[in-house]
Write an enzyme that holds these catalytic residues in place. Structure first.
Site, PDB file in Angstrom:
ATOM      1  N   GLY A 237       0.838  -1.190   0.000  1.00 17.60           N
ATOM      2  CA  GLY A 237       0.000   0.000   0.000  1.00 17.60           C
ATOM      3  C   GLY A 237       0.874   1.241   0.000  1.00 17.60           C
TER       4      GLY A 237
ATOM      5  CD  GLN B   5       3.641   5.698   2.467  1.00 16.13           C
ATOM      6  OE1 GLN B   5       2.624   5.266   1.953  1.00 16.13           O
ATOM      7  NE2 GLN B   5       4.574   4.919   2.979  1.00 16.13           N
TER       8      GLN B   5
ATOM      9  CB  CYS C 160       5.401   2.016   7.170  1.00 16.84           C
ATOM     10  SG  CYS C 160       4.946   3.489   6.268  1.00 16.84           S
ATOM     11  CG  LEU C 161       6.470   0.728   1.140  1.00 19.66           C
ATOM     12  CD1 LEU C 161       5.827   1.020  -0.197  1.00 19.66           C
ATOM     13  CD2 LEU C 161       7.529  -0.350   1.007  1.00 19.66           C
TER      14      LEU C 161
ATOM     15  CG  HIS D  88      -0.437   1.433   7.245  1.00 19.22           C
ATOM     16  ND1 HIS D  88       0.473   0.969   8.177  1.00 19.22           N
ATOM     17  CD2 HIS D  88       0.280   2.159   6.349  1.00 19.22           C
ATOM     18  CE1 HIS D  88       1.681   1.401   7.850  1.00 19.22           C
ATOM     19  NE2 HIS D  88       1.596   2.115   6.736  1.00 19.22           N
ATOM     20  CD  GLU D  89      -0.859   2.612   2.706  1.00 15.56           C
ATOM     21  OE1 GLU D  89      -0.317   3.739   2.670  1.00 15.56           O
ATOM     22  OE2 GLU D  89      -0.229   1.558   2.954  1.00 15.56           O
TER      23      GLU D  89
ATOM     24  CG  HIS E  63       0.821   7.067   5.253  1.00 16.25           C
ATOM     25  ND1 HIS E  63       1.981   7.395   5.894  1.00 16.25           N
ATOM     26  CD2 HIS E  63       0.900   5.732   4.994  1.00 16.25           C
ATOM     27  CE1 HIS E  63       2.746   6.312   6.033  1.00 16.25           C
ATOM     28  NE2 HIS E  63       2.100   5.289   5.492  1.00 16.25           N
TER      29      HIS E  63
END
Lengths: 443, 167
Positions: free
Chosen positions: B46, B51, B91-92, B133-134, B137
């Protein structure tokens, strides 16, 4: 979001830790998808099958027992020890991957310890790493020796084998023949079980359930082939009109099978289940298979009825010792006290439900246990405590398994789970009971 | 298509509150495709526009094993339900760190696709977790915010050190 690469040794150790240290079951892990990965599942099952022996090996390498909070690392060492005993897994892979798993368990400090223990175990000649023992607890082995004097060693070996995946075609939705065509098309190899049960299929190799043809559409359910004999026996012994009580119903396989075999008309079904969670599982399964059965959450011991039932299915809570191939954790978790509690519950259930059985009605008592105590002994206790109700035993006769004093016993030596069936009939008050009732089989 | 640069914690730009998208169309579709490509390349399951330093309400997700079930949600609105579940999240923007976070089991998403067509998705399990989660952000929130400050500081130090070494 990102996902961590899964280290199967770490996943296996986590599952094993939950099962061994927190008394969880294989079913608990299955429900949470922990064993979805076949490699992880294989390690967990095998580690449980040979746990006592693996435990001795790992303990032998440690100077002191692990601290409670490090039992996950201990489980990881068991997982490593199992892999070292499996000739299909090269030692370097077993050791390296297992040592790396300490990082995913968030205990990198344990790296050296796990490495040292596994290297010590790997120093033993590979030929000497095979399992030598039956890995049943002493008291359970004693029980089996007493109940199966000739076959106990073979039976315990069979208990450590992998069980086949068995299917029950939902005859409500599709014919057995048509479903077999779908399996052929999907290249899933199977064999049939018995000519009288065309709906029962045994897969050559297990597959994930949701990859079976028509899984979502409820064309098929998973049920051990031995368990599928219950519905046939019950229907062959009972007389219509069918008013059925399934007293300990969840997960519902046997009752749904009765509905699938009998058809939806001329049958009235009541299902009781003591656990709310298991009742929900049963409702979900019923929904998938297209059986709208009301499941009432109630303890069958405390239920009475004004309109008695013509067929009662009493699949009592039991030790599950007939299912050790599928639930190897039972071998390490079951103790005598727990068994005594189960036996007491079984007797109460039988005693109490007998009054809900109509005159001329049949009760099928079944367990998935190998133990005499839960099987013939429970029936014996019931009969001797109830001499006045002259319950009549209907002899059972099946193409596999063996007759017992009152019923019929299947074991993993028949390549089914170990089931016990006993058919009890309640004669009408004015009925002259014939000396030898005809035996009930598959036809 | 091109790969976008992913910001790393503790970059303050990750704390920006994203604005609703008002211009739909071909450009937005291309940008979402770039986001997907960046996510697949990372590899991740995701990615939020935040990000990649674009502060508009766009997230892309694909939790499938075969990487062939992408979702693009523009201006997502969430309604959570069900039990709380703990999942190990990563997380990326916080590379190499995986910690358990409590989320809701189910979520219903109302959003638009890049061309402005409305869509509605009901999710559970990993997809539900990933959507929650996304969307965090877009509010400038990271999964490490759910951890103890002790753990968060340790992670911050570790990542800062890694970034210095790489620079």
């Amino acid at each position: 979001m990102s996902r961590q690469d899964v280290n199967i040794r770490a996943s296996a150790a986590k599952a094993l830790h939950q099962i061994v240290s927190h008394n969880r079951t294989i079913d608990w892990a299955l429900e949470r998808g922990v064993l979805d990965d076949p490699a992880t599942a294989a390690i967990v099952y095998e580690s449980l099958r040979y746990y006592p022996e693996l435990n001795t090996r790992v303990m032998g390498c440690l100077e002191r027992p692990p601290r409670d909070k490090d039992l996950d690392i201990y489980a990881l060492m068991i997982v490593g020890a199992y892999q070292l005993a499996d000739p299909a897994i090269p030692d370097y892979a077993a050791i390296n991957e297992t040592v790396n798993a300490t990082r995913q368990l968030k205990k990198p400090w344990a790296k050296g310890l796990v490495n040292a223990v596994l290297r010590k175990l790997a120093a033993v000649d590979l030929a000497k790493r095979t399992f030598e023992h039956h890995n049943h607890s002493a008291w359970l082995a004693d029980e089996l020796h007493r109940d199966f004097p000739e076959h106990a060693p073979a039976l315990m070996r069979a208990n450590n084998q992998r069980a086949p995946m068995c299917l029950r075609v939902n005859l409500h939705r599709i014919s057995a023949e048509d479903y077999r065509k779908q399996l052929d098309q999907a290249d899933i190899a199977y064999r049939t079980f018995l000519p009288e049960l065309p709906e029962t299929l045994i897969l050559h190799d297990p597959v994930p359930a949701d990859t079976l043809p028509g899984w979502e559409d409820g064309l098929v359910a998973i049920q051990d082939c031995g368990a599928q004999l219950a519905a046939v026996l019950a229907l062959n012994a009972a007389q219509s009109p069918l008013r059925v009580l399934d007293a300990c119903a969840a997960p519902g396989g046997k009752l749904f099978h009765i509905l699938e075999r009998h058809g939806k008309s001329d049958i009235d079904v009541t299902a009781l289940e003591v656990s709310e969670r298991r009742a929900n599982t049963m409702r979900k399964l019923g929904h998938r298979l297209g059986h709208e059965v009301d499941v009432t959450v109630e303890d069958a011991r405390f239920v009475s009825t004004d309109t008695p039932y013509s067929l009662i299915l009493l699949d009592v809570p039991c030790s599950g010792t007939g299912t050790l191939r599928r639930h190897p954790e039972i071998k390490i978790q079951l103790d005598k006290n727990r068994l005594d509690d189960l036996v007491a519950t079984q007797r109460e259930l039988l005693e109490s439900l007998w009054s809900s059985l109509a005159s001329g009605g049949t009760l099928l008592y079944c367990t998935c246990s190998l133990l005499h105590q839960e099987n013939d002994a429970t029936i014996q206790a019931f009969l001797s405590a109830n001499e006045n109700n002259n319950a009549q035993i209907l002899p059972v006769s099946l193409p596999l398994g063996n007759a017992t004093e009152f019923g019929w016993q299947l074991t993993p030596l028949d390549d089914t789970d170990g089931f016990y069936f006993c058919l009890l009939r309640k004669p009408a008050p004015d009925e002259r009971v014939t000396d030898q009732p005809a035996s009930i089989g598959l036809t | 298509m091109s790969l976008l640069t992913i910001l790393h914690y503790p970059d303050p730009r990750l704390r920006t509150q994203a604005k609703p998208v008002s211009r739909f169309g071909e450009d937005l579709r291309k940008f979402a495709d770039d986001m997907l490509e960046t996510m697949y390349d990372a590899p991740g399951i995701g990615l939020a526009a935040t990000q990649v330093n674009v502060h508009e309400r766009i997230i892309v997700i694909d939790v499938s094993e075969n990487r062939d079930e992408p979702y693009i949600f523009v201006n997502p609105e969430l309604e959570v339900s069900g039990d709380e579940i703990d999942t190990e999240e990563g997380c990326l923007s916080v590379p190499g760190i995986y910690e358990p976070v409590t989320r809701f089991e189910r979520v219903a998403v109302t959003a638009r696709d890049p061309l402005g067509e409305p869509l509605h998705v009901e999710a559970e399990g990993l997809l539900s977790v990933c959507i929650q989660h996304e969307c965090d952000h877009l509010e400038g929130k990271l999964f490490v915010d759910y951890l103890s400050s002790l753990k968060r500081n340790r992670i911050r130090k570790k990542l800062v050190k890694q970034q210095k070494q790489r620079a």
